[in-house]
Design a protein around this motif. Sequence first.
Motif, short mmCIF file in Angstrom:
data_model
loop_
_atom_site.label_atom_id
_atom_site.label_comp_id
_atom_site.label_asym_id
_atom_site.label_seq_id
_atom_site.Cartn_x
_atom_site.Cartn_y
_atom_site.Cartn_z
N ILE A 73 48.23 14.95 41.32
CA ILE A 73 47.33 14.63 42.41
C ILE A 73 47.97 13.50 43.24
O ILE A 73 48.85 12.76 42.77
CB ILE A 73 45.91 14.01 42.00
CG1 ILE A 73 45.99 12.56 41.22
CG2 ILE A 73 45.08 15.10 41.32
CD1 ILE A 73 44.92 11.76 40.71
N ALA A 74 47.88 13.58 44.58
CA ALA A 74 48.33 12.68 45.24
C ALA A 74 46.98 11.90 46.21
O ALA A 74 46.42 12.82 46.76
CB ALA A 74 49.27 13.20 46.19
N ILE A 75 47.27 10.60 46.38
CA ILE A 75 46.24 10.09 47.01
C ILE A 75 46.72 8.89 47.76
O ILE A 75 47.61 8.37 47.43
CB ILE A 75 45.23 9.24 46.04
CG1 ILE A 75 44.42 10.49 45.45
CG2 ILE A 75 44.23 8.30 46.62
CD1 ILE A 75 43.57 10.11 43.99
N TYR A 76 46.20 8.94 49.16
CA TYR A 76 46.66 7.81 50.00
C TYR A 76 45.31 7.40 50.94
O TYR A 76 44.76 8.07 51.67
CB TYR A 76 47.69 8.65 50.98
CG TYR A 76 48.39 7.66 52.12
CD1 TYR A 76 49.37 6.59 51.39
CD2 TYR A 76 48.29 7.48 53.27
CE1 TYR A 76 49.84 5.65 52.36
CE2 TYR A 76 48.71 6.81 54.29
CZ TYR A 76 49.77 5.77 53.50
OH TYR A 76 50.63 4.79 54.47
N SER A 86 48.67 3.98 47.46
CA SER A 86 49.17 5.36 47.47
C SER A 86 49.56 5.69 45.99
O SER A 86 50.16 4.98 45.34
CB SER A 86 50.66 5.15 48.54
OG SER A 86 51.46 6.28 48.39
N TYR A 87 49.23 6.82 45.30
CA TYR A 87 49.61 7.38 44.48
C TYR A 87 50.03 8.91 44.23
O TYR A 87 49.55 9.72 45.11
CB TYR A 87 48.09 7.33 43.58
CG TYR A 87 47.55 6.13 43.23
CD1 TYR A 87 47.99 5.12 42.17
CD2 TYR A 87 46.59 5.51 44.12
CE1 TYR A 87 47.45 4.00 42.06
CE2 TYR A 87 45.79 4.07 43.85
CZ TYR A 87 46.56 3.44 42.88
OH TYR A 87 45.92 2.14 42.48
N ALA A 88 51.07 8.88 43.45
CA ALA A 88 51.61 10.25 43.20
C ALA A 88 51.63 10.45 41.71
O ALA A 88 52.47 9.84 41.06
CB ALA A 88 52.96 10.61 43.99
N LEU A 89 50.60 11.22 40.98
CA LEU A 89 50.54 11.22 39.53
C LEU A 89 50.44 12.48 38.88
O LEU A 89 49.98 13.50 39.51
CB LEU A 89 49.24 10.36 39.47
CG LEU A 89 48.84 8.93 40.16
CD1 LEU A 89 47.52 8.52 39.61
CD2 LEU A 89 49.68 7.93 39.23
N THR A 132 50.70 9.42 34.62
CA THR A 132 52.32 9.00 34.68
C THR A 132 52.47 9.09 36.02
O THR A 132 52.42 10.21 36.60
CB THR A 132 53.13 9.93 33.77
OG1 THR A 132 52.59 9.83 32.37
CG2 THR A 132 54.64 9.59 33.99
N ASN A 133 53.33 8.18 36.87
CA ASN A 133 53.61 8.33 38.06
C ASN A 133 54.97 9.01 38.29
O ASN A 133 55.48 9.46 37.40
CB ASN A 133 53.92 6.56 38.85
CG ASN A 133 55.13 6.00 38.45
OD1 ASN A 133 55.86 6.48 37.84
ND2 ASN A 133 54.80 4.49 38.44
N ILE A 134 55.41 9.14 39.54
CA ILE A 134 56.25 10.18 39.63
C ILE A 134 57.63 9.64 39.42
O ILE A 134 58.75 10.46 39.00
CB ILE A 134 56.66 10.42 41.50
CG1 ILE A 134 57.09 11.58 41.57
CG2 ILE A 134 56.98 9.15 42.19
CD1 ILE A 134 56.94 12.26 42.97
#
Length: 184
Positions: A73-76, A86-89, A132-134
Motif C-alpha cells: 500500500i501507498a498512502i500520502y 507518506s507511507y510505502a509499505l 515493512t517499509n520500502i
Amino acid sequence: MITMENIIREGHPTLRKVAEEVPFPASDHDKDTLSKMLEYVKNSQDPEISKKYGLRPGIGLAAPQINVAKRMIAIYAQDEKGVQHSYALFNPKIVSHSVEKSYLTSGEGCLSVDRAVPGIVPRYARIRVKATNIEGEKIDIRLKGVLAIVFQHEIDHLNGVMFYDHINSENPFQEPDNAIAIDR
C-alpha cells in the motif's frame, strides 16, 4: 508512471482476491511497483500534474487496484492537524484496534469506484499497524483519525474488501454507537 488507465475498476476479480504476502528481501520489481504507487498518489494531489496526466486525486493506493495481487500500500495524506504523512509499505497488518469506532462524515471514495456510494463506513477509531517499509525496515505505528481510516481502507483492498461492504444496506446513514465523526 501509473496513470488512471492502470487502475482497475470495481467488478474486476483482482479487487476481490486476498493478496499474497511479499517475500523478503523484496524484489527490485516489487520495490519499483511500490515506489510508483506512492508517486501516483503524490502526483494525483498536485493540480498541475493531475490535470496534465488526467489523474484522479487519491490519498491511498493498494497494489490490487493496479491488478497486482500483492500486499503493498501507498498512502500520502494529511492528518487533522495538516501534517503530511507518506507511507510505502509491504505486508501491512492491523495488529490491534480500539473498540471505539469513527467514520468520515463525507463518506469514503475509491479510485477503483467511479460512482458515489453514499453512506457511513464504520471504521476503528485507533489502530496499530506493523509493516515493512520500502527500505526494508520493520515499522510499528499507532494511527487515529483520518490516517487510521485511510489505512483500514487500503488494507481492506489487500483482503478483497471494498469500502461499501461496510455500509449498512438497511440504513446507510446509521451512525455507529459512540463513534467519532470526522469531517474531511
